[in-house]
Design a protein around this motif. Structure first.
Motif, PDB file in Angstrom:
ATOM      1  N   GLY A  70       0.813  -1.212   0.000  1.00 45.53           N
ATOM      2  CA  GLY A  70       0.000   0.000   0.000  1.00 45.53           C
ATOM      3  C   GLY A  70       0.844   1.258   0.000  1.00 45.53           C
ATOM      4  N   GLY A  71       1.913   1.250   0.793  1.00 44.36           N
ATOM      5  CA  GLY A  71       2.801   2.417   0.840  1.00 44.36           C
ATOM      6  C   GLY A  71       3.498   2.665  -0.478  1.00 44.36           C
ATOM      7  N   LEU A  72       4.028   1.609  -1.076  1.00 41.49           N
ATOM      8  CA  LEU A  72       4.729   1.763  -2.355  1.00 41.49           C
ATOM      9  C   LEU A  72       3.772   2.163  -3.475  1.00 41.49           C
ATOM     10  N   VAL A  73       2.599   1.547  -3.486  1.00 40.87           N
ATOM     11  CA  VAL A  73       1.608   1.866  -4.518  1.00 40.87           C
ATOM     12  C   VAL A  73       1.148   3.319  -4.404  1.00 40.87           C
ATOM     13  N   SER A  74       1.057   3.825  -3.174  1.00 43.84           N
ATOM     14  CA  SER A  74       0.640   5.218  -3.005  1.00 43.84           C
ATOM     15  C   SER A  74       1.696   6.185  -3.543  1.00 43.84           C
ATOM     16  N   VAL A  75       2.949   5.747  -3.580  1.00 50.21           N
ATOM     17  CA  VAL A  75       4.017   6.579  -4.138  1.00 50.21           C
ATOM     18  C   VAL A  75       4.085   6.392  -5.657  1.00 50.21           C
ATOM     19  N   ASP A  76       4.202   5.123  -6.088  1.00 50.01           N
ATOM     20  CA  ASP A  76       4.297   4.806  -7.519  1.00 50.01           C
ATOM     21  C   ASP A  76       4.074   3.309  -7.690  1.00 50.01           C
ATOM     22  N   LYS A  77       2.957   2.937  -8.258  1.00 47.93           N
ATOM     23  CA  LYS A  77       2.597   1.522  -8.404  1.00 47.93           C
ATOM     24  C   LYS A  77       3.631   0.759  -9.229  1.00 47.93           C
ATOM     25  N   GLU A  78       4.317   1.454 -10.122  1.00 47.44           N
ATOM     26  CA  GLU A  78       5.311   0.789 -10.966  1.00 47.44           C
ATOM     27  C   GLU A  78       6.571   0.393 -10.194  1.00 47.44           C
ATOM     28  N   LEU A  79       6.685   0.797  -8.934  1.00 49.53           N
ATOM     29  CA  LEU A  79       7.783   0.296  -8.101  1.00 49.53           C
ATOM     30  C   LEU A  79       7.568  -1.179  -7.755  1.00 49.53           C
ATOM     31  N   VAL A  80       6.309  -1.606  -7.823  1.00 48.50           N
ATOM     32  CA  VAL A  80       5.959  -2.970  -7.446  1.00 48.50           C
ATOM     33  C   VAL A  80       5.521  -3.808  -8.645  1.00 48.50           C
ATOM     34  N   ILE A  81       4.697  -3.214  -9.499  1.00 46.56           N
ATOM     35  CA  ILE A  81       4.158  -3.950 -10.640  1.00 46.56           C
ATOM     36  C   ILE A  81       4.308  -3.087 -11.892  1.00 46.56           C
ATOM     37  N   PRO A  82       4.971  -3.620 -12.939  1.00 44.72           N
ATOM     38  CA  PRO A  82       5.058  -2.854 -14.184  1.00 44.72           C
ATOM     39  C   PRO A  82       3.668  -2.500 -14.713  1.00 44.72           C
ATOM     40  N   LYS A  83       3.580  -1.360 -15.363  1.00 44.87           N
ATOM     41  CA  LYS A  83       2.294  -0.816 -15.798  1.00 44.87           C
ATOM     42  C   LYS A  83       1.480  -1.819 -16.609  1.00 44.87           C
ATOM     43  N   GLU A  84       2.124  -2.540 -17.500  1.00 41.36           N
ATOM     44  CA  GLU A  84       1.387  -3.456 -18.376  1.00 41.36           C
ATOM     45  C   GLU A  84       0.838  -4.689 -17.651  1.00 41.36           C
ATOM     46  N   PHE A  85       1.214  -4.883 -16.407  1.00 41.19           N
ATOM     47  CA  PHE A  85       0.737  -6.044 -15.654  1.00 41.19           C
ATOM     48  C   PHE A  85      -0.003  -5.674 -14.373  1.00 41.19           C
ATOM     49  N   GLN A  86      -0.388  -4.414 -14.239  1.00 48.08           N
ATOM     50  CA  GLN A  86      -1.105  -4.002 -13.040  1.00 48.08           C
ATOM     51  C   GLN A  86      -2.500  -4.608 -13.011  1.00 48.08           C
ATOM     52  N   LEU A  87      -2.950  -4.934 -11.829  1.00 50.44           N
ATOM     53  CA  LEU A  87      -4.224  -5.614 -11.626  1.00 50.44           C
ATOM     54  C   LEU A  87      -5.360  -4.625 -11.434  1.00 50.44           C
ATOM     55  N   GLY A  88      -6.577  -5.115 -11.661  1.00 54.73           N
ATOM     56  CA  GLY A  88      -7.754  -4.331 -11.324  1.00 54.73           C
ATOM     57  C   GLY A  88      -7.890  -4.246  -9.810  1.00 54.73           C
ATOM     58  N   LEU A  89      -8.771  -3.409  -9.348  1.00 53.90           N
ATOM     59  CA  LEU A  89      -8.924  -3.161  -7.911  1.00 53.90           C
ATOM     60  C   LEU A  89      -9.286  -4.428  -7.132  1.00 53.90           C
ATOM     61  N   LEU A  90     -10.252  -5.200  -7.589  1.00 55.02           N
ATOM     62  CA  LEU A  90     -10.699  -6.383  -6.853  1.00 55.02           C
ATOM     63  C   LEU A  90      -9.602  -7.445  -6.724  1.00 55.02           C
ATOM     64  N   PRO A  91      -8.916  -7.840  -7.810  1.00 52.70           N
ATOM     65  CA  PRO A  91      -7.824  -8.802  -7.638  1.00 52.70           C
ATOM     66  C   PRO A  91      -6.689  -8.244  -6.778  1.00 52.70           C
ATOM     67  N   ASP A  92      -6.424  -6.947  -6.936  1.00 50.22           N
ATOM     68  CA  ASP A  92      -5.369  -6.303  -6.158  1.00 50.22           C
ATOM     69  C   ASP A  92      -5.671  -6.394  -4.660  1.00 50.22           C
ATOM     70  N   ILE A  93      -6.886  -6.066  -4.275  1.00 57.01           N
ATOM     71  CA  ILE A  93      -7.295  -6.147  -2.866  1.00 57.01           C
ATOM     72  C   ILE A  93      -7.293  -7.607  -2.398  1.00 57.01           C
ATOM     73  N   SER A  94      -7.742  -8.507  -3.265  1.00 60.77           N
ATOM     74  CA  SER A  94      -7.788  -9.932  -2.909  1.00 60.77           C
ATOM     75  C   SER A  94      -6.404 -10.489  -2.605  1.00 60.77           C
ATOM     76  N   LEU A  95      -5.402 -10.046  -3.323  1.00 60.89           N
ATOM     77  CA  LEU A  95      -4.037 -10.546  -3.124  1.00 60.89           C
ATOM     78  C   LEU A  95      -3.276  -9.822  -2.023  1.00 60.89           C
ATOM     79  N   HIS A  96      -3.535  -8.534  -1.862  1.00 66.26           N
ATOM     80  CA  HIS A  96      -2.684  -7.728  -0.987  1.00 66.26           C
ATOM     81  C   HIS A  96      -3.331  -7.249   0.300  1.00 66.26           C
ATOM     82  N   ALA A  97      -4.632  -7.404   0.463  1.00 62.55           N
ATOM     83  CA  ALA A  97      -5.280  -6.956   1.703  1.00 62.55           C
ATOM     84  C   ALA A  97      -6.087  -8.065   2.375  1.00 62.55           C
ATOM     85  N   VAL A  98      -6.840  -8.817   1.614  1.00 60.27           N
ATOM     86  CA  VAL A  98      -7.744  -9.818   2.198  1.00 60.27           C
ATOM     87  C   VAL A  98      -7.012 -10.848   3.067  1.00 60.27           C
ATOM     88  N   PRO A  99      -5.867 -11.408   2.626  1.00 57.09           N
ATOM     89  CA  PRO A  99      -5.196 -12.374   3.512  1.00 57.09           C
ATOM     90  C   PRO A  99      -4.819 -11.770   4.867  1.00 57.09           C
TER      91      PRO A  99
END
Length: 192
Positions: A70-99
């Protein structure tokens, strides 16, 4: 821009998907939930103990994955995931917040307190952080690229600082979860 991604997504990269901390966290969370489910179905005290042991690692790790992501994405999502492979909101939350949310709920409401001191948690978290760093560098030597773009951007001393900070943050996460547990359930209360 990221030529390594074709190899990665064909499952040919050294370290496979386990180069990614998110995947390691998801694997540990899955193991914890499987052990917990089996313990519930079989009424096995031993399986419940194994689940709680895995949870001591999985829960603070997932909380840190969520916080760092969340911290890195708030600065620049491309620090974690290249632009062409960024996820939609629901899969993103499912992988990075729900667990993190589900493991935290499980610990706070359904589990016994963790029998680990802050010093032990700090040692465990730091050991895990530097083990992951060693693993990332091993994968880099084989693949020629880092799993997360931020690692490519950082010099080795800054990567060391990032992993050390992450270890301390994970220990702080475990200590905070224990404090919240105590506030909700009582500090001396033990659940069977």
């Amino acid at each position: 821009m990221y030529p390594h991604l074709d190899c990665c997504f064909r499952n040919e990269a050294y370290g496979w998907h386990f180069q990614y901390l998110t995947v390691i966290g998801l694997a540990l969370a899955t193991i914890a939930f499987l052990l917990g489910s089996l313990a519930d179905v079989t009424s096995s005290y031993r399986l419940a103990r194994y689940k709680n042991a895995v949870s001591i690692v999985a829960t603070p790790l997932e909380v840190i994955i969520s916080a760092l992501y969340g911290g890195l994405v708030s600065v620049d999502k491309e620090l974690v995931i290249p632009k062409e492979f960024q996820l939609g909101l629901l899969p993103d939350i499912s992988l990075h917040a729900v667990p993190a949310i589900l493991l935290t709920i499980d610990f706070l409401l359904l589990s016994p307190p963790w029998a680990i001191s802050f010093r032990q948690s700090l040692a465990l978290s730091t050991a895990l952080a530097f083990t992951y760093w060693f693993w990332v560098e091993t994968c880099y030597r084989h693949n020629g690229w880092y799993p997360y773009p931020i690692f490519q951007e950082l010099t080795t001393p800054w990567r060391i600082a990032l992993f050390a900070f992450s270890g301390v943050l994970m220990a702080g996460s475990a200590a905070s979860l224990k404090l919240i547990y105590g506030a909700l359930n009582g500090f001396d209360r033990k659940r069977s």
